[in-house]
Design a protein around this motif. Structure first.
Motif, PDB file in Angstrom:
ATOM      1  N   SER A  39       0.834  -1.195   0.000  1.00 55.86           N
ATOM      2  CA  SER A  39       0.000   0.000   0.000  1.00 55.86           C
ATOM      3  C   SER A  39       0.876   1.255   0.000  1.00 55.86           C
ATOM      4  N   ALA A  40       1.888   1.240   0.851  1.00 57.86           N
ATOM      5  CA  ALA A  40       2.726   2.425   1.001  1.00 57.86           C
ATOM      6  C   ALA A  40       3.560   2.701  -0.249  1.00 57.86           C
ATOM      7  N   GLY A  64       4.230   3.092  -3.806  1.00 52.34           N
ATOM      8  CA  GLY A  64       3.368   3.272  -4.973  1.00 52.34           C
ATOM      9  C   GLY A  64       3.840   4.426  -5.826  1.00 52.34           C
ATOM     10  N   LEU A  65       2.910   5.021  -6.539  1.00 54.30           N
ATOM     11  CA  LEU A  65       3.253   6.165  -7.374  1.00 54.30           C
ATOM     12  C   LEU A  65       3.866   7.269  -6.532  1.00 54.30           C
ATOM     13  N   GLY A  66       3.477   7.320  -5.271  1.00 52.91           N
ATOM     14  CA  GLY A  66       4.028   8.329  -4.366  1.00 52.91           C
ATOM     15  C   GLY A  66       5.540   8.228  -4.277  1.00 52.91           C
ATOM     16  N   TYR A  94      -5.258   8.667  -9.065  1.00 50.70           N
ATOM     17  CA  TYR A  94      -4.275   7.584  -9.028  1.00 50.70           C
ATOM     18  C   TYR A  94      -4.446   6.638 -10.216  1.00 50.70           C
ATOM     19  N   PHE A 144       1.061  10.859   2.223  1.00 53.58           N
ATOM     20  CA  PHE A 144       0.648  10.146   1.010  1.00 53.58           C
ATOM     21  C   PHE A 144       1.468   8.880   0.825  1.00 53.58           C
ATOM     22  N   SER A 182       0.568   6.063   3.025  1.00 49.54           N
ATOM     23  CA  SER A 182      -0.869   5.720   2.955  1.00 49.54           C
ATOM     24  C   SER A 182      -1.611   6.078   4.231  1.00 49.54           C
TER      25      SER A 182
END
Ligand code: PHE
Length: 452
Positions: free
Chosen positions: A25-26, A28-30, A112, A234, A237
């Motif tokens: 979850s953490a 990612g695209l971030g 997203y 972000f 998450s």
């Protein structure tokens, strides 16, 4: 009231699976798309320093709080907040926190899914060799042609959202756990391969390192601090219930504070490593790091196009981004799906299609922000996409996170927090001090400073 030891939605089969899922979850695209360009826009090192501080002093206590609430409630965030509010005799207003989170989930998913769709398109695009030897004009024209084509953008967004919905519909064990079990190890391997590639082939690796770690505080503005804090929420998450929902499926015997620290470390490691892939490539080709959201989609394909093996490694890069995006988007869908299943007695399939479909629909606004609605500005002066991004990252997540910390620190029945965290007295007090004072006050100050 006796409370559940298992969630009706299923459970992670081990502590390790919880870590993979939450790290999924953490990460990612971030981490791969957003962190490098925001760091680039804010001068690099100083931004990174503030970001690291936010992860440790705000991120860790809030992640601990979120998992603790989730595991104590064992339901969707909305019902968990309801139950814990009642059980603790707190003001019923706290129940609103679950709703704020659900709303934030839709806001985030809406943009997203669009960016993740771009990443999927770029897998094909790089694999086809379109960027081999291409010049800067070609790279930005390719991006423009693609994003200005509403049909294309919506097609890839739809594909990505359908994939997300399908996984979530299959449930916690068959859907979520199976996905992270395969994708996360692959993601880590691909990332290591890419870091090695950047280190060996660019000859500018050290420059990348020093861009990330030369802490030059003069370059930092309050706006940069807000961006760093928003990024910390972000990327971990936090503040919207994704980690709370995942925490509700966590086995009882696992340590929450330790697990939260592991997840935060993994996530930060991936962000920094992404920087160590992207910046050396950009520097090696004499390009700009402050290119904004286009850094990954224009600058990077251009850089790969001029590198030995760029076609293969560029493709690998966008596969990595796609994997990272999928393991995050499923966690954005899960809280609302769990609530619908609990509340409306829908099947998981119906709930997943409803949530995925609604997020897809709102996301059309973001998809159109780059083409047919590019002139449409929402109040605040930004287009739909940028408004969603700003509202989620800089307002909803920090606000949600601050309230979660306050609830867990001050208002929850202390027996619950002590039992869930099972820390010794000193460590418990340390967490509580961070959750009660440091994290909420820090968020509050940054808020005030940016709006004044
Ligand atoms: N952490 C994810 C990323 O870095 C995004 C995300 C935010 C996922 C909030 C779930 C909840 O890309």
């Amino acid at each position: 009231m006796a409370h559940a030891t298992e969630s009706m939605h299923g459970m992670w089969s081990s502590r390790f699976m919880f870590i993979l899922a939450a790290a999924g979850s953490a990460v990612g695209l971030g981490n791969i798309w957003r962190f490098p360009y925001v760091a680039g826009e804010n001068g690099g090192g100083a931004f990174v320093l503030v970001y690291l501080g936010c992860i440790a002093l705000i991120g860790w206590p809030i992640m601990t709080s979120e998992i603790l609430l989730g595991r104590a409630g064992r339901q969707s965030p909305i019902n968990t907040m309801r139950e814990l509010t009642l059980r603790s005799g707190a003001n019923p207003g706290w129940q609103g926190l679950g709703w704020l989170g659900a709303a934030a989930g839709f806001v985030i998913l809406s943009f997203y899914g669009v960016i993740a769709g771009w990443a999927m398109y770029y897998v094909i695009s790089l694999a086809s060799g379109a960027f081999t030897g291409a010049d800067a004009d070609f790279a930005s024209a390719a991006f423009d042609t693609f994003t200005k084509d509403a049909g294309q953008v919506v097609f890839w967004q739809t594909l990505f959202m359908a994939l997300t919905t399908l996984i979530v519909a299959r449930g916690v064990g068959q859907g979520l756990e199976t996905t992270v079990k395969y994708l996360m190890p692959m993601l880590f391997i691909l990332l290591l391969v890419l870091v090695a590639y950047a280190a060996v082939t660019t000859g500018h690796f050290i420059e990348g390192v020093s861009f990330l770690f030369s802490f030059n505080l003069e370059k930092l503005s309050w706006n940069g601090v807000l961006m760093a804090m928003g990024q910390a929420f972000f990327t971990l998450s936090l503040g919207m219930g994704a980690i709370m929902a995942y925490g509700s499926y966590m086995p009882k015997n696992a340590s929450i504070p330790g697990t939260a620290a592991t997840i935060a470390l993994l996530d930060t490691g991936v962000a920094l490593m992404s920087g160590l892939v992207i910046f050396p490539l950009v520097f090696a080709n004499g390009l700009e790091v402050s290119a904004g959201p286009g850094l990954m989609f224009i600058t990077l394909p251009l850089a790969f196009g001029h590198m030995e093996g760029g076609q293969i490694f560029g493709t690998i890069f966008f596969v990595l981004v796609t994997f990272a995006a999928i393991t995050s988007s499923i966690s954005l869908v899960e809280p609302a799906v769990a609530w619908l299943v609990e509340r409306a007695r829908l099947s998981r399939w119906q709930a997943a299609v409803a949530v995925g479909g609604l997020a897809w629909f709102i996301g059309l606004g973001s998809a159109f922000s780059f083409n047919i609605w590019s002139d449409v500005k929402l109040p605040g002066g930004l287009d739909f996409f940028s408004t969603m991004d700003f509202v989620a990252n800089n307002i909803m997540l920090p606000l949600g996170g601050m309230l979660i910390a306050l609830f867990a620190g001050w208002f929850i029945d202390q027996q619950i927090s002590r039992e869930e965290l099972s820390l010794n007295e000193t460590a418990f007090r340390m967490w509580r001090f961070l959750a009660r004072f440091i994290a909420p006050v820090a968020v509050f100050i940054v808020f005030i400073m940016t709006f004044v």
